[in-house]
Design a protein around this motif. Structure first.
Motif, PDB file in Angstrom:
ATOM      1  N   GLN A   1      34.221   6.457  74.516  1.00 48.86           N
ATOM      2  CA  GLN A   1      35.596   6.924  73.826  1.00 48.86           C
ATOM      3  C   GLN A   1      35.763   5.953  73.554  1.00 48.86           C
ATOM      4  O   GLN A   1      37.241   6.605  72.698  1.00 48.86           O
ATOM      5  CB  GLN A   1      36.381   7.729  75.582  1.00 48.86           C
ATOM      6  CG  GLN A   1      35.179   8.568  75.913  1.00 48.86           C
ATOM      7  CD  GLN A   1      35.955   8.904  77.070  1.00 48.86           C
ATOM      8  OE1 GLN A   1      36.442   8.671  77.712  1.00 48.86           O
ATOM      9  NE2 GLN A   1      35.653  10.254  78.473  1.00 48.86           N
ATOM     10  N   LEU A   2      36.516   4.482  74.419  1.00 43.52           N
ATOM     11  CA  LEU A   2      37.158   3.655  72.968  1.00 43.52           C
ATOM     12  C   LEU A   2      37.018   3.733  71.951  1.00 43.52           C
ATOM     13  O   LEU A   2      37.669   2.997  70.956  1.00 43.52           O
ATOM     14  CB  LEU A   2      37.582   2.615  74.275  1.00 43.52           C
ATOM     15  CG  LEU A   2      37.657   2.547  76.300  1.00 43.52           C
ATOM     16  CD1 LEU A   2      38.514   1.672  76.555  1.00 43.52           C
ATOM     17  CD2 LEU A   2      39.216   3.907  75.552  1.00 43.52           C
ATOM     18  N   GLU A   3      35.318   3.227  71.930  1.00 46.96           N
ATOM     19  CA  GLU A   3      35.549   3.484  70.702  1.00 46.96           C
ATOM     20  C   GLU A   3      35.538   4.447  69.896  1.00 46.96           C
ATOM     21  O   GLU A   3      35.819   4.371  68.181  1.00 46.96           O
ATOM     22  CB  GLU A   3      33.777   3.443  70.490  1.00 46.96           C
ATOM     23  CG  GLU A   3      33.096   2.262  70.888  1.00 46.96           C
ATOM     24  CD  GLU A   3      31.143   2.164  71.702  1.00 46.96           C
ATOM     25  OE1 GLU A   3      31.205   0.793  71.738  1.00 46.96           O
ATOM     26  OE2 GLU A   3      30.771   3.101  70.980  1.00 46.96           O
ATOM     27  N   ASP A   4      34.865   6.308  69.732  1.00 46.51           N
ATOM     28  CA  ASP A   4      35.756   6.824  68.249  1.00 46.51           C
ATOM     29  C   ASP A   4      36.915   6.766  68.920  1.00 46.51           C
ATOM     30  O   ASP A   4      37.821   7.056  67.749  1.00 46.51           O
ATOM     31  CB  ASP A   4      35.603   7.811  69.938  1.00 46.51           C
ATOM     32  CG  ASP A   4      34.226   8.474  69.210  1.00 46.51           C
ATOM     33  OD1 ASP A   4      33.402   8.326  68.469  1.00 46.51           O
ATOM     34  OD2 ASP A   4      33.543   9.703  70.267  1.00 46.51           O
ATOM     35  N   LEU A   5      37.682   6.527  69.887  1.00 54.06           N
ATOM     36  CA  LEU A   5      39.506   5.659  69.048  1.00 54.06           C
ATOM     37  C   LEU A   5      39.563   5.360  69.306  1.00 54.06           C
ATOM     38  O   LEU A   5      40.937   4.611  67.703  1.00 54.06           O
ATOM     39  CB  LEU A   5      40.049   5.599  71.311  1.00 54.06           C
ATOM     40  CG  LEU A   5      41.922   5.203  71.059  1.00 54.06           C
ATOM     41  CD1 LEU A   5      42.715   6.973  71.005  1.00 54.06           C
ATOM     42  CD2 LEU A   5      42.276   5.356  72.729  1.00 54.06           C
ATOM     43  N   LEU A   6      38.827   3.668  68.529  1.00 53.91           N
ATOM     44  CA  LEU A   6      39.628   2.994  67.553  1.00 53.91           C
ATOM     45  C   LEU A   6      39.240   3.151  66.952  1.00 53.91           C
ATOM     46  O   LEU A   6      39.651   2.377  65.372  1.00 53.91           O
ATOM     47  CB  LEU A   6      38.258   1.898  67.962  1.00 53.91           C
ATOM     48  CG  LEU A   6      38.862   0.651  67.643  1.00 53.91           C
ATOM     49  CD1 LEU A   6      40.158  -0.201  66.760  1.00 53.91           C
ATOM     50  CD2 LEU A   6      37.724  -0.688  67.714  1.00 53.91           C
ATOM     51  N   LEU A   7      37.871   3.906  66.305  1.00 54.59           N
ATOM     52  CA  LEU A   7      37.691   4.437  65.009  1.00 54.59           C
ATOM     53  C   LEU A   7      38.824   5.125  64.335  1.00 54.59           C
ATOM     54  O   LEU A   7      39.281   5.601  63.132  1.00 54.59           O
ATOM     55  CB  LEU A   7      36.879   5.185  65.087  1.00 54.59           C
ATOM     56  CG  LEU A   7      35.462   4.840  65.053  1.00 54.59           C
ATOM     57  CD1 LEU A   7      34.226   5.333  65.227  1.00 54.59           C
ATOM     58  CD2 LEU A   7      35.171   3.238  64.075  1.00 54.59           C
ATOM     59  N   GLN A   8      39.605   6.578  65.747  1.00 57.12           N
ATOM     60  CA  GLN A   8      40.319   6.785  64.274  1.00 57.12           C
ATOM     61  C   GLN A   8      41.504   6.657  64.358  1.00 57.12           C
ATOM     62  O   GLN A   8      42.148   6.581  63.540  1.00 57.12           O
ATOM     63  CB  GLN A   8      40.995   7.965  66.251  1.00 57.12           C
ATOM     64  CG  GLN A   8      41.735   9.094  65.548  1.00 57.12           C
ATOM     65  CD  GLN A   8      42.527   9.288  67.516  1.00 57.12           C
ATOM     66  OE1 GLN A   8      41.710  10.092  67.871  1.00 57.12           O
ATOM     67  NE2 GLN A   8      43.452  10.284  66.884  1.00 57.12           N
TER      68      GLN A   8
ATOM     69  N   TRP B   1      41.766   2.989  63.774  1.00 62.13           N
ATOM     70  CA  TRP B   1      41.424   2.223  62.403  1.00 62.13           C
ATOM     71  C   TRP B   1      41.704   3.009  61.525  1.00 62.13           C
ATOM     72  O   TRP B   1      42.250   2.744  60.048  1.00 62.13           O
ATOM     73  CB  TRP B   1      40.342   1.736  62.846  1.00 62.13           C
ATOM     74  CG  TRP B   1      40.525   0.893  61.329  1.00 62.13           C
ATOM     75  CD1 TRP B   1      40.508  -0.381  60.735  1.00 62.13           C
ATOM     76  CD2 TRP B   1      38.977   1.334  60.328  1.00 62.13           C
ATOM     77  NE1 TRP B   1      39.619  -1.076  60.013  1.00 62.13           N
ATOM     78  CE2 TRP B   1      38.969   0.075  59.267  1.00 62.13           C
ATOM     79  CE3 TRP B   1      38.194   2.661  59.957  1.00 62.13           C
ATOM     80  CZ2 TRP B   1      38.474   0.183  58.300  1.00 62.13           C
ATOM     81  CZ3 TRP B   1      37.398   2.505  58.970  1.00 62.13           C
ATOM     82  CH2 TRP B   1      37.387   1.641  58.130  1.00 62.13           C
ATOM     83  N   GLY B   2      40.932   4.459  61.380  1.00 60.62           N
ATOM     84  CA  GLY B   2      41.665   5.614  60.293  1.00 60.62           C
ATOM     85  C   GLY B   2      42.588   5.332  60.026  1.00 60.62           C
ATOM     86  O   GLY B   2      42.984   5.693  58.420  1.00 60.62           O
TER      87      GLY B   2
ATOM     88  N   ARG C   1      33.931   8.764  61.198  1.00 60.95           N
ATOM     89  CA  ARG C   1      32.269   8.962  62.316  1.00 60.95           C
ATOM     90  C   ARG C   1      32.665   9.193  63.445  1.00 60.95           C
ATOM     91  O   ARG C   1      33.963   9.121  64.146  1.00 60.95           O
ATOM     92  CB  ARG C   1      31.866   7.296  61.944  1.00 60.95           C
ATOM     93  CG  ARG C   1      31.469   6.943  61.146  1.00 60.95           C
ATOM     94  CD  ARG C   1      31.362   6.008  61.000  1.00 60.95           C
ATOM     95  NE  ARG C   1      30.782   5.112  59.650  1.00 60.95           N
ATOM     96  CZ  ARG C   1      30.794   3.148  60.115  1.00 60.95           C
ATOM     97  NH1 ARG C   1      30.587   2.751  60.428  1.00 60.95           N
ATOM     98  NH2 ARG C   1      30.362   3.076  58.602  1.00 60.95           N
ATOM     99  N   HIS C   2      31.491   9.807  64.372  1.00 59.73           N
ATOM    100  CA  HIS C   2      31.829   9.737  65.836  1.00 59.73           C
ATOM    101  C   HIS C   2      31.047   9.085  66.664  1.00 59.73           C
ATOM    102  O   HIS C   2      29.191   9.771  66.318  1.00 59.73           O
ATOM    103  CB  HIS C   2      32.583  11.529  66.172  1.00 59.73           C
ATOM    104  CG  HIS C   2      32.819  11.721  65.880  1.00 59.73           C
ATOM    105  ND1 HIS C   2      34.360  12.186  65.930  1.00 59.73           N
ATOM    106  CD2 HIS C   2      33.106  12.620  64.028  1.00 59.73           C
ATOM    107  CE1 HIS C   2      35.387  12.841  65.121  1.00 59.73           C
ATOM    108  NE2 HIS C   2      34.119  13.373  64.031  1.00 59.73           N
ATOM    109  N   VAL C   3      30.781   8.647  66.847  1.00 57.48           N
ATOM    110  CA  VAL C   3      29.899   7.720  68.060  1.00 57.48           C
ATOM    111  C   VAL C   3      29.333   8.724  68.495  1.00 57.48           C
ATOM    112  O   VAL C   3      27.621   8.264  68.519  1.00 57.48           O
ATOM    113  CB  VAL C   3      30.142   6.920  69.265  1.00 57.48           C
ATOM    114  CG1 VAL C   3      29.426   5.741  69.714  1.00 57.48           C
ATOM    115  CG2 VAL C   3      31.548   5.456  67.813  1.00 57.48           C
ATOM    116  N   ARG C   4      29.321   9.411  69.525  1.00 55.16           N
ATOM    117  CA  ARG C   4      27.839  10.207  70.302  1.00 55.16           C
ATOM    118  C   ARG C   4      27.114  10.589  69.096  1.00 55.16           C
ATOM    119  O   ARG C   4      25.883  10.837  68.967  1.00 55.16           O
ATOM    120  CB  ARG C   4      29.357  11.379  71.240  1.00 55.16           C
ATOM    121  CG  ARG C   4      27.876  12.055  72.001  1.00 55.16           C
ATOM    122  CD  ARG C   4      27.401  10.950  72.855  1.00 55.16           C
ATOM    123  NE  ARG C   4      26.491  11.683  74.143  1.00 55.16           N
ATOM    124  CZ  ARG C   4      24.923  11.688  73.816  1.00 55.16           C
ATOM    125  NH1 ARG C   4      24.189  11.285  72.776  1.00 55.16           N
ATOM    126  NH2 ARG C   4      24.178  12.357  74.439  1.00 55.16           N
TER     127      ARG C   4
END
Length: 262
Positions: free
Chosen positions: A169-176, A178-179, A224-227
């Motif tokens: 969840q936090l990896e996806d949040l970071l990608l968002q 950062w994007g 990207r979406h990690v899952r």
């Protein structure tokens, strides 16, 4: 001009331990770079030099063309622990970096509330860290980092101690996040899947003394979406290639150590 330039960096602790051996790395503005390698290979040591917390012994480092210095507004450093002050609320913790930089109270509180909302903690602005779960505390630390409008974001295993679901969840949040800002990021991790999922490049280091043994482009499309990536054959292939390079770096260090003892 590169956002980050490292040339022939060598780090020797006390004349007894060579931690980093002739590391050179050029990172353009807006790129997300992950650094992986065995424990003790100097990953965090490199970050501490980029912040100016450790003086350069040998080699050269530049952030935006300038030598790094502690407290520089060019750099935000997010560490493995959330480092929240227990006597401050979530809002006050997120405000702390802006407070040090002299941002007026009303402005910093407005920015902090905005970031807390973005990380899903809007209702917890007045909560103290003891009332927050580990994942919530890490969200708070992310919000604090993104409130600081720095050119460079350094992250040292920020999700390493989280459970698998919260981590994704936090990896996806970071990608968002950062994007939306496209800051230059240097991200340290032991999780090779995390490195491939997040980064534009993965830099692989050998065991101590740390040397760069591979610098791999991650050409997976964004956003990207990690899952979802975990089922992507291209992701799995890149993950395997990073593993191969990591193992090669470990073997190389073992061979060199055996040669030195012979």
């Amino acid at each position: 001009m590169a956002a980050i330039s490292i040339r022939d960096l060598c780090v020797d602790f006390g004349g007894a331990v060579l931690a980093v051996d002739h590391v050179s790395l050029e990172i353009p503005s807006g790129q997300f770079v992950a650094i992986v390698g065995p424990s003790g290979c100097g990953k965090t040591t490199i970050l501490n030099h980029l912040t100016g917390l450790l003086p350069v012994q040998q080699g050269q480092i530049a952030i935006g063309g300038e030598a790094p210095r502690a407290g520089s507004p060019r750099v935000t450093y997010t560490m493995a622990r959330d480092c929240l002050f227990p006597w401050r609320t979530a809002l006050q913790n997120v405000c702390f970096g802006m407070e040090l930089r002299g941002v007026p109270l009303a402005e910093r509180e407005a920015l902090a509330r905005r970031e807390l909302e973005r990380v899903g903690l809007g209702r917890f602005a007045d909560a103290y860290p003891k009332a927050l779960s580990h994942g919530m505390r890490q969200r708070c630390a992310l919000a604090r980092g993104f409130c600081l409008e720095s050119e460079v974001l350094l992250m040292d295993e920020p999700f390493g101690a989280l459970d698998a679901q919260t981590k994704i969840q936090l990896e996806d949040l970071l990608l968002q996040l950062w994007g939306e800002t496209r800051r230059t990021v240097v991200f340290i991790t032991h999780d090779l899947a995390e490195a491939v999922a997040l980064a534009d490049r993965v830099v692989v280091m050998s065991a101590r003394p740390g040397r760069i043994v591979a610098d791999m482009a991650i050409d997976l499309p964004r956003p990207r979406h990690v899952r979802e990536l975990q089922r992507d054959p291209a992701f799995l292939q890149l993950y395997s290639q990073v593993w191969e390079q990591l193992e090669r770096g470990i073997r190389l260090s073992e061979t060199q150590a055996e040669g030195a003892m012979a």
